[in-house]
Design an enzyme around this catalytic site. Structure first.
Site: not given
Length: 196
Positions: A8, A10, A41, A70, A152-153, A173, A179
């Site tokens: 990742s 991110n 992809e 994901d 985030f997000g 969190k 996650r």
């Protein structure tokens, strides 16, 4: 320390994985830091397919232990959307724009129908090519307005026990998130006498 490549780029995800895995003896590095600057992809139709695509691509290049996830937000009133398209919801490019679109779509939805969950699937590939696949979820509701500066997000609009994920302490969190729950499931599998 055992090196583990996270497939990742991110920064939020990488920070969370580092916080969660470093105490367990893993040196967490991004694929780019490991020398593999590739964009895989996400052509899968499920979170599990997409995490496997990313992990396999980096494992094929590196031959090392790889973890890919994901994840996304699934909103009940939107039939599970944005789901696997969370990071590209509405074709928009920023978290703020995607969050605003989500709130716009939910503007007439009453509180009791604003249920949602974050979903995360992890694909872990050992250096020898064996694979583990796990998932984790956290349930909450969608707020009417964003709150908080952590996370985030969609964190600013996801309410867990009435508080946005962007308002809770990162330690909190990291103990309850989708996650974290997926990672707990992974660690249970790794603990079954498996050596990385």
């Amino acid at each position: 320390m055992m090196r583990l490549i996270i497939a990742s780029s991110n920064k939020g995800k990488l920070r969370e994985y580092s916080q969660l895995l470093s105490p367990l003896g893993y040196e967490v590095v991004s694929a780019k830091e490991a020398g593999f600057d590739v964009e895989v992809e996400e052509t899968g139709t499920t979170f599990a397919e997409n995490s496997a695509l990313k992990a396999r691509a980096i494992h094929e290049l590196s031959g090392e232990c790889v973890l890919a996830d994901d994840s996304g937000l699934c909103v009940d009133a939107l039939d599970g959307a944005p789901g696997i398209y969370s990071a590209r919801f509405g074709g928009l490019s920023t978290d703020a724009e995607r969050t605003a679109l989500l709130l716009e779509k939910l503007k007439d939805v009453p509180d009791e129908k604003r249920g949602a969950h974050f979903m995360c699937t992890i694909c872990f590939i050992y250096s020898d090519g064996r694979e583990l696949a796990v998932e984790g979820r956290v349930y909450g509701t969608i707020a009417h307005t964003p709150s908080g500066s952590n996370g985030f997000g969609y964190d600013p609009v996801f309410l867990y026990d009435g508080v946005s994920f962007a308002d809770v302490d990162s330690d909190v969190k990291n103990s309850v998130s989708h996650r974290a729950n997926a990672l707990k499931a992974l660690l249970e599998q790794l603990d079954k006498g498996e050596n990385v």
